[in-house]
Motif scaffolding. Structure first.
Motif, PDB file in Angstrom:
ATOM      1  N   SER A 172       0.855  -1.183   0.000  1.00 14.88           N
ATOM      2  CA  SER A 172       0.000   0.000   0.000  1.00 14.88           C
ATOM      3  C   SER A 172       0.890   1.232   0.000  1.00 14.88           C
ATOM      4  O   SER A 172       1.904   1.270   0.706  1.00 14.88           O
ATOM      5  CB  SER A 172      -0.896   0.017   1.243  1.00 14.88           C
ATOM      6  N   TRP A 173       0.490   2.240  -0.780  1.00 16.26           N
ATOM      7  CA  TRP A 173       1.221   3.504  -0.859  1.00 16.26           C
ATOM      8  C   TRP A 173       0.261   4.614  -0.474  1.00 16.26           C
ATOM      9  O   TRP A 173      -0.830   4.719  -1.028  1.00 16.26           O
ATOM     10  CB  TRP A 173       1.807   3.711  -2.245  1.00 16.26           C
ATOM     11  N   TYR A 174       0.676   5.423   0.518  1.00  9.30           N
ATOM     12  CA  TYR A 174      -0.176   6.463   1.072  1.00  9.30           C
ATOM     13  C   TYR A 174       0.355   7.841   0.716  1.00  9.30           C
ATOM     14  O   TYR A 174       1.552   8.101   0.803  1.00  9.30           O
ATOM     15  CB  TYR A 174      -0.275   6.300   2.589  1.00  9.30           C
ATOM     16  N   ASP A 175      -0.560   8.727   0.333  1.00 10.39           N
ATOM     17  CA  ASP A 175      -0.234  10.088  -0.068  1.00 10.39           C
ATOM     18  C   ASP A 175       0.273  10.889   1.130  1.00 10.39           C
ATOM     19  O   ASP A 175      -0.402  10.988   2.152  1.00 10.39           O
ATOM     20  CB  ASP A 175      -1.495  10.740  -0.636  1.00 10.39           C
ATOM     21  N   GLN A 176       1.477  11.457   0.984  1.00 14.57           N
ATOM     22  CA  GLN A 176       2.086  12.286   2.025  1.00 14.57           C
ATOM     23  C   GLN A 176       2.474  13.640   1.424  1.00 14.57           C
ATOM     24  O   GLN A 176       3.609  14.080   1.542  1.00 14.57           O
ATOM     25  CB  GLN A 176       3.328  11.605   2.601  1.00 14.57           C
ATOM     26  N   LEU A 188       4.962   9.622  -1.651  1.00 13.75           N
ATOM     27  CA  LEU A 188       4.156   8.461  -1.275  1.00 13.75           C
ATOM     28  C   LEU A 188       4.948   7.652  -0.265  1.00 13.75           C
ATOM     29  O   LEU A 188       6.154   7.454  -0.421  1.00 13.75           O
ATOM     30  CB  LEU A 188       3.850   7.598  -2.496  1.00 13.75           C
ATOM     31  N   SER A 189       4.291   7.201   0.779  1.00 11.84           N
ATOM     32  CA  SER A 189       4.915   6.373   1.814  1.00 11.84           C
ATOM     33  C   SER A 189       4.363   4.960   1.676  1.00 11.84           C
ATOM     34  O   SER A 189       3.144   4.763   1.649  1.00 11.84           O
ATOM     35  CB  SER A 189       4.592   6.945   3.193  1.00 11.84           C
ATOM     36  N   GLY A 190       5.269   3.974   1.581  1.00  5.79           N
ATOM     37  CA  GLY A 190       4.834   2.612   1.294  1.00  5.79           C
ATOM     38  C   GLY A 190       5.004   1.645   2.443  1.00  5.79           C
ATOM     39  O   GLY A 190       5.883   1.803   3.289  1.00  5.79           O
ATOM     40  N   GLU A 220       9.829   5.853   1.023  1.00  8.68           N
ATOM     41  CA  GLU A 220       9.053   6.874   0.330  1.00  8.68           C
ATOM     42  C   GLU A 220       9.501   6.975  -1.115  1.00  8.68           C
ATOM     43  O   GLU A 220      10.621   6.598  -1.455  1.00  8.68           O
ATOM     44  CB  GLU A 220       9.236   8.227   1.019  1.00  8.68           C
ATOM     45  N   LYS A 221       8.597   7.493  -1.953  1.00  9.23           N
ATOM     46  CA  LYS A 221       8.939   7.768  -3.348  1.00  9.23           C
ATOM     47  C   LYS A 221       8.130   8.964  -3.803  1.00  9.23           C
ATOM     48  O   LYS A 221       7.080   9.280  -3.246  1.00  9.23           O
ATOM     49  CB  LYS A 221       8.683   6.538  -4.229  1.00  9.23           C
TER      50      LYS A 221
END
Length: 88
Positions: free
Chosen positions: A53-57, A61-63, A85-86
């Motif tokens: 899962s990748w979450y919007d930061q 994106l934090s995975g 992060e990416k």
């Protein structure tokens, strides 16, 4: 501390199965693979299979790699492994 019976003041509702409805504990590990392998070795059913899962930061994106298992009282245990992060 967990209490199953308390005579006065702390009982907010009937204790009926499953007791942990609505509770989700997140447990971060360096690697979730050993826990997942052990659960599978004992034929424990997963509540949610392993996924990334990748979450919007903001602009990043934090995975995390994660899976969920439900304990006998209904509590959800989310085991996660931080992936970094990416950029979006």
């Amino acid at each position: 501390m967990l209490e199953q019976i308390h005579e006065v003041g702390w009982v907010t509702g009937q204790l009926e199965y499953p007791l942990g409805r609505g509770v989700n504990f997140q447990i971060e590990l360096e690697s979730i693979s050993p826990v997942l392998e052990r659960l599978k070795a004992f034929n424990v059913s997963l509540y949610r299979e392993q996924q990334e899962s990748w979450y919007d930061q903001g602009d990043m994106l934090s995975g995390q790699r994660e899976f969920l298992v439900q304990d006998p009282d209904g509590y959800l245990l989310r085991f996660i492994q931080y992936l970094g992060e990416k950029r979006k």
